[in-house]
Write a protein that holds these residues in place. Structure first.
Motif, PDB file in Angstrom:
ATOM      1  N   PHE A   1      -2.989   3.732  10.554  1.00 35.10           N
ATOM      2  CA  PHE A   1      -3.752   2.786   9.741  1.00 35.10           C
ATOM      3  C   PHE A   1      -3.410   3.052   8.277  1.00 35.10           C
ATOM      4  N   THR A   2      -3.109   2.005   7.519  1.00 33.12           N
ATOM      5  CA  THR A   2      -2.726   2.159   6.112  1.00 33.12           C
ATOM      6  C   THR A   2      -3.347   1.042   5.286  1.00 33.12           C
ATOM      7  N   GLY A   3      -3.744   1.363   4.062  1.00 31.47           N
ATOM      8  CA  GLY A   3      -4.294   0.335   3.192  1.00 31.47           C
ATOM      9  C   GLY A   3      -4.499   0.827   1.778  1.00 31.47           C
ATOM     10  N   PRO A   4      -4.839  -0.072   0.879  1.00 27.45           N
ATOM     11  CA  PRO A   4      -5.122   0.287  -0.510  1.00 27.45           C
ATOM     12  C   PRO A   4      -6.616   0.545  -0.719  1.00 27.45           C
ATOM     13  N   TYR A   5      -6.921   1.319  -1.741  1.00 27.03           N
ATOM     14  CA  TYR A   5      -8.289   1.394  -2.247  1.00 27.03           C
ATOM     15  C   TYR A   5      -8.448   0.272  -3.267  1.00 27.03           C
ATOM     16  N   PHE A   6      -9.399  -0.619  -3.071  1.00 31.62           N
ATOM     17  CA  PHE A   6      -9.663  -1.687  -4.037  1.00 31.62           C
ATOM     18  C   PHE A   6     -10.766  -1.235  -4.985  1.00 31.62           C
TER      19      PHE A   6
ATOM     20  N   GLU B   1      -4.029  10.455   1.313  1.00 33.62           N
ATOM     21  CA  GLU B   1      -4.105   9.456   0.253  1.00 33.62           C
ATOM     22  C   GLU B   1      -3.119   9.810  -0.843  1.00 33.62           C
ATOM     23  N   MET B   2      -2.787   8.809  -1.642  1.00 31.51           N
ATOM     24  CA  MET B   2      -1.840   9.015  -2.730  1.00 31.51           C
ATOM     25  C   MET B   2      -2.059   7.949  -3.786  1.00 31.51           C
ATOM     26  N   SER B   3      -1.778   8.299  -5.023  1.00 35.80           N
ATOM     27  CA  SER B   3      -1.946   7.375  -6.137  1.00 35.80           C
ATOM     28  C   SER B   3      -0.598   7.041  -6.759  1.00 35.80           C
ATOM     29  N   GLN B   4      -0.433   5.767  -7.192  1.00 32.59           N
ATOM     30  CA  GLN B   4       0.770   5.384  -7.936  1.00 32.59           C
ATOM     31  C   GLN B   4       0.483   5.292  -9.425  1.00 32.59           C
ATOM     32  N   LYS B   5      -0.639   5.905  -9.857  1.00 32.36           N
ATOM     33  CA  LYS B   5      -1.037   5.819 -11.257  1.00 32.36           C
ATOM     34  C   LYS B   5       0.057   6.331 -12.180  1.00 32.36           C
ATOM     35  N   ALA B   6       0.706   7.458 -11.783  1.00 34.29           N
ATOM     36  CA  ALA B   6       1.743   8.034 -12.650  1.00 34.29           C
ATOM     37  C   ALA B   6       2.975   7.157 -12.737  1.00 34.29           C
TER      38      ALA B   6
ATOM     39  N   THR C   1      -6.713  14.451   3.130  1.00 31.46           N
ATOM     40  CA  THR C   1      -8.137  14.329   2.841  1.00 31.46           C
ATOM     41  C   THR C   1      -8.888  14.001   4.121  1.00 31.46           C
ATOM     42  N   SER C   2     -10.194  14.090   4.091  1.00 29.08           N
ATOM     43  CA  SER C   2     -10.980  13.825   5.289  1.00 29.08           C
ATOM     44  C   SER C   2     -11.105  12.319   5.522  1.00 29.08           C
ATOM     45  N   ILE C   3     -11.205  11.950   6.782  1.00 27.28           N
ATOM     46  CA  ILE C   3     -11.390  10.546   7.127  1.00 27.28           C
ATOM     47  C   ILE C   3     -12.728  10.045   6.605  1.00 27.28           C
ATOM     48  N   ARG C   4     -13.735  10.923   6.586  1.00 26.88           N
ATOM     49  CA  ARG C   4     -15.029  10.515   6.034  1.00 26.88           C
ATOM     50  C   ARG C   4     -14.897  10.170   4.543  1.00 26.88           C
ATOM     51  N   SER C   5     -14.058  10.914   3.839  1.00 26.41           N
ATOM     52  CA  SER C   5     -13.836  10.611   2.438  1.00 26.41           C
ATOM     53  C   SER C   5     -13.152   9.259   2.282  1.00 26.41           C
ATOM     54  N   ILE C   6     -12.174   8.958   3.138  1.00 25.53           N
ATOM     55  CA  ILE C   6     -11.499   7.661   3.091  1.00 25.53           C
ATOM     56  C   ILE C   6     -12.499   6.540   3.392  1.00 25.53           C
ATOM     57  N   GLU C   7     -13.369   6.754   4.359  1.00 27.23           N
ATOM     58  CA  GLU C   7     -14.388   5.752   4.670  1.00 27.23           C
ATOM     59  C   GLU C   7     -15.272   5.476   3.460  1.00 27.23           C
ATOM     60  N   ALA C   8     -15.702   6.549   2.787  1.00 30.67           N
ATOM     61  CA  ALA C   8     -16.597   6.381   1.641  1.00 30.67           C
ATOM     62  C   ALA C   8     -15.921   5.645   0.502  1.00 30.67           C
ATOM     63  N   ARG C   9     -14.646   5.935   0.251  1.00 30.08           N
ATOM     64  CA  ARG C   9     -13.936   5.329  -0.880  1.00 30.08           C
ATOM     65  C   ARG C   9     -13.455   3.916  -0.574  1.00 30.08           C
ATOM     66  N   SER C  10     -13.100   3.648   0.685  1.00 28.22           N
ATOM     67  CA  SER C  10     -12.521   2.344   1.040  1.00 28.22           C
ATOM     68  C   SER C  10     -13.564   1.330   1.466  1.00 28.22           C
ATOM     69  N   GLY C  11     -14.764   1.792   1.859  1.00 26.99           N
ATOM     70  CA  GLY C  11     -15.769   0.871   2.376  1.00 26.99           C
ATOM     71  C   GLY C  11     -15.475   0.410   3.784  1.00 26.99           C
ATOM     72  N   LEU C  12     -14.572   1.125   4.494  1.00 28.92           N
ATOM     73  CA  LEU C  12     -14.230   0.805   5.876  1.00 28.92           C
ATOM     74  C   LEU C  12     -14.912   1.792   6.810  1.00 28.92           C
TER      75      LEU C  12
ATOM     76  N   GLN D   1      -4.035  -8.236  -9.687  1.00 35.91           N
ATOM     77  CA  GLN D   1      -4.777  -6.985  -9.821  1.00 35.91           C
ATOM     78  C   GLN D   1      -4.196  -5.995  -8.823  1.00 35.91           C
ATOM     79  N   VAL D   2      -3.547  -4.954  -9.346  1.00 36.48           N
ATOM     80  CA  VAL D   2      -2.715  -4.069  -8.533  1.00 36.48           C
ATOM     81  C   VAL D   2      -3.487  -2.815  -8.138  1.00 36.48           C
ATOM     82  N   PRO D   3      -3.587  -2.514  -6.832  1.00 40.56           N
ATOM     83  CA  PRO D   3      -4.243  -1.274  -6.413  1.00 40.56           C
ATOM     84  C   PRO D   3      -3.485  -0.058  -6.919  1.00 40.56           C
ATOM     85  N   VAL D   4      -4.238   0.953  -7.318  1.00 40.65           N
ATOM     86  CA  VAL D   4      -3.637   2.179  -7.844  1.00 40.65           C
ATOM     87  C   VAL D   4      -3.438   3.219  -6.751  1.00 40.65           C
ATOM     88  N   SER D   5      -4.381   3.299  -5.791  1.00 36.82           N
ATOM     89  CA  SER D   5      -4.343   4.359  -4.785  1.00 36.82           C
ATOM     90  C   SER D   5      -4.319   3.777  -3.377  1.00 36.82           C
TER      91      SER D   5
END
Length: 708
Positions: free
Chosen positions: A592-597, A633-638, A663-674, A608-612
């Motif tokens: 499963f792959t996706g952006p953080y909005f 997870e990974m960020s393209q901010k740099a 990172t933990s899947i629970r953390s991804i759930e919290a940040r992504s809203g999934l 509007q471009v996702p950063v992470s």
């Protein structure tokens, strides 16, 4: 600490400092006292900041390094004093208290600038999903507005003068007011007249212009000196630049008509739409939104250049008006010039020839006169018909006049040459998509919870759907962002195949307007189409299924804008690791792959471009025989365009590689809203619940990954 030897702000100050006698500006100053006097702001700094301003001036005069507070004072107080920003108020009145620019308050310079101000407007984008306006434009002929190509491409497609059209569900207008003290006067853009194939320039038709708005006249000769200029436009808040500096310079007021004084400084080669051009340069204070501002020569009132971007604390770029005066197609479009324009050959000729050839090939066919249902027009046994037909062609690159060799092929509207394939809806009826039972242990498709109202819903065979099913994978789209919430794929390593890359595709099951096709994509500095489900992942099964999986992976619905330098070795290695081990061990995995909005994701090229980004891999562990899942997870901010750029040019190279994080899947759930159901229970990091990523581990090598 900041060394004055490589401090770009000090370098910029050296170029714009007032002249010291006959020798020039800051470089000619030999005594600290002279430097202090010459560099001191003409308008006193706020009391709280005056001590740091004094300390900064003293250090610059003594060539000593600046700390962070002093660097801020230099960029936010000292430099803006030399290049201020002037509000345009009701009745097109303007005035400045800055000593260097008092001549703008009255006399001939004031009158020339005042005459130009009414002709400058803000290009409005009603109905655009993320932008209220795109930049600036100014009247250059009868019902004719000049703006930048990169602004026109926010609402229009095409290149040249033929087959130009508004994008689906897009419109544009021009507001000739929008001042700091209010006001609005909007006219609709009725037609796209030209999108120049060489310069960052476009012409729009605006009907109903009142007689009080006189067209500006473009210069036909390059200035022989270094004249004062007034850049007239609508600078916007730019998230890529320092927030505190912007607020200090622009007083926290954005998106309104401003005059930005400066000097026209010459010509410099820079990248523009995949080619090197010789652009005019100036040193006014500009931001994003100021694109397509009129660079008005205060000495004669003509437009010296069409501003199209700049590099912070280095220089700003504009399309030279005197070179537009040599392009016959620009002259024929009705652009007004001061004096008589002189048609000449130039590097733009080859680009015009190729764009016109492509347009003709895409829109005309020749058939016999006896063809049923047609009537011959013209002589002989041939007719010409205009059809709703798009043809992709490849042509030799044009030869630049006088250049002695081929020029790089011009990119089409949106920055690249992609013409997506669109198959009939019926072709997708046999696609089963992601299989929740694929691993043996059930792993459900993620559920969008926090932003459920943003899920794109579409009608298919009389039912409302949210899941776009492809061969071996599925995608769920975010309606306002026009990107996927996630892509979920099943991979069978035992049946994996190799397959050549195919062309990009549109999905006919959802509106074209909900799919980002070209706007932000193209050669650097634009973005790559970053696959969420990798192209190789669904390429398995029998020959037919593998071919479908390969082609389906190329849908634009399965992509998100990513900088070309984004994918770091560890992130790519992680994906290769998963796929190659699935092949070697003939195992099954689901990915499963996706952006953080986020609301503060930057808007670049109208998107509007996702950063992470996040990724979850689920599989049956070969030792325990139990379901296992790990998150990353990974960020393209740099790798995003640097904060020092207003409008980015040239090939961008990341200053540092990004680092992937387990990172933990629970953390991804919290940040992504999934929600991933009970998948987090099978995560070796399941005890880590912090949404901010507490306990995450930076990955420099694959051996650091925890699977149990």
């Amino acid at each position: 600490m900041s060394d004055t030897g490589d401090n770009p702000a000090i370098g910029f100050l050296k170029r714009i400092a007032p002249a010291a006698g006959q020798g020039g500006g800051l470089e000619a100053m030999t005594a600290p006292g002279a430097a202090l006097e010459m560099l001191a702001p003409s308008v006193p700094a706020p009391d709280a900041l005056q001590p740091v301003v004094d300390r900064t001036l003293a250090k610059i005069a003594e060539n000593r390094a600046l700390d962070s507070h002093e660097s801020f004072a230099l960029e936010a107080i000292i430099i803006p004093d030399k290049r201020p920003v002037i509000d345009v108020l009701s009745g097109n009145q303007f005035r400045t208290d800055h000593a260097l620019w008092q001549h703008f308050n009255g006399g001939p310079a004031h009158d020339r600038i005042a005459a130009a101000v009414p002709a400058v407007g803000r290009v409005e984008l009603p109905g655009h999903p993320s932008l209220a306006y795109g930049g600036t434009g100014f009247v250059v002929g009868h019902n004719l507005l000049m703006t930048n190509r990169h602004i026109a491409e926010l609402f229009a497609s095409g290149l040249g003068t033929r087959n130009l059209a508004f994008l689906p569900d897009r419109r544009a207008g021009v507001d000739f007011e929008q001042r700091a003290d209010g006001g609005s006067f909007v006219l609709a853009v009725s037609r796209v007249v030209m999108i120049h194939p060489y310069w960052d320039m476009a012409l729009l038709e605006v009907e109903g212009l009142p007689a009080s708005i006189e067209p500006l006249r473009l210069a036909t000769q390059a200035p022989g000196d270094v004249p004062d200029v007034a850049v007239i436009g609508y600078p916007a808040f730019d998230p890529r630049n320092d927030i505190a500096v912007q607020n200090q310079v622009f007083r926290g007021i954005y998106n309104v008509k401003r005059i930005m004084p400066g000097k026209l400084t010459g010509r410099e080669q820079t990248q523009s739409f995949g080619k090197l051009v010789f652009a005019s340069t100036h040193d006014s204070s500009t931001l994003g939104g100021a694109s397509a501002s009129a660079v008005v020569n205060a000495g004669n009132g003509t437009v010296a250049a069409l501003h199209f971007g700049g590099i912070y604390l280095r220089t700003n770029y504009g399309v030279p008006a005197d070179l537009l005066a040599r392009d016959g197609r620009v002259i024929d479009a009705g652009v007004r010039f001061e004096g008589t324009p002189r048609r000449e050959s130039g590097p733009w000729d080859g680009w015009w020839d190729q764009s016109e050839a492509a347009q003709a090939a895409a829109t005309t066919v020749t058939v016999p006169a006896s063809y049923a249902g047609t009537q011959a027009q013209g002589a002989g046994n041939r007719i010409r018909l205009t059809l709703p037909l798009t043809v992709t062609i490849e042509m030799e690159p044009p030869v630049v006049a006088g250049g002695g060799g081929p020029a790089p092929a011009p990119p089409s509207a949106g920055g690249d040459n992609v013409v997506p394939i669109e198959a009939p809806v019926a072709d997708y009826r046999d696609r089963r998509g992601y299989d929740a039972a694929f691993l043996g242990a059930p792993v459900a498709l993620p559920e969008v919870r926090a932003a459920a109202a943003d899920v794109l819903r579409f009608e298919l065979d009389g039912k409302t759907e949210t899941e776009l099913r492809y061969e071996h994978f599925s995608v769920v789209m975010n309606r306002p962002r026009r990107l996927c919430f996630f892509s979920a794929v099943n991979i069978d390593g035992g049946l994996s195949r190799k397959s050549p890359r195919t062309g990009w595709r549109l999905d006919p099951r959802i509106p074209t307007a909900q799919q980002i096709i070209q706007e932000c994509y193209g050669n650097p500095p634009r973005f790559s189409r970053g696959h969420m489900t990798r192209r190789e992942d669904p390429v398995w099964g029998d020959e037919t299924a593998a071919a479908r999986g390969n082609a389906d992976s190329m849908h634009v619905t399965n992509t998100v804008p990513q900088m070309q330098a984004f994918n770091s070795p560890i992130w790519l290695a992680l994906e290769d690791y998963a796929l190659e081990h699935a092949r070697e061990d003939e195992m099954k995995i689901s990915v499963f792959t996706g952006p953080y909005f986020r609301a503060d994701d930057p808007v670049l090229y109208g998107v509007q471009v996702p950063v992470s980004f996040w990724k979850i891999i689920a599989f049956i562990h070969d030792v325990s025989g139990k379901l296992c899942a790990t998150g990353y997870e990974m960020s393209q901010k740099a790798s995003l365009p640097a904060p020092s750029t207003e409008y980015v040019f040239g090939e961008f190279r990341s200053r540092q590689l990004g680092i992937a994080t387990q990172t933990s899947i629970r953390s991804i759930e919290a940040r992504s809203g999934l929600s991933f159901g009970n998948l987090a229970d099978f995560d070796p990091k399941s005890g880590i619940t912090e949404a901010a990523g507490g306990g995450d581990g930076l990955l420099d090598q694959l051996e650091q990954i925890r699977f149990v």
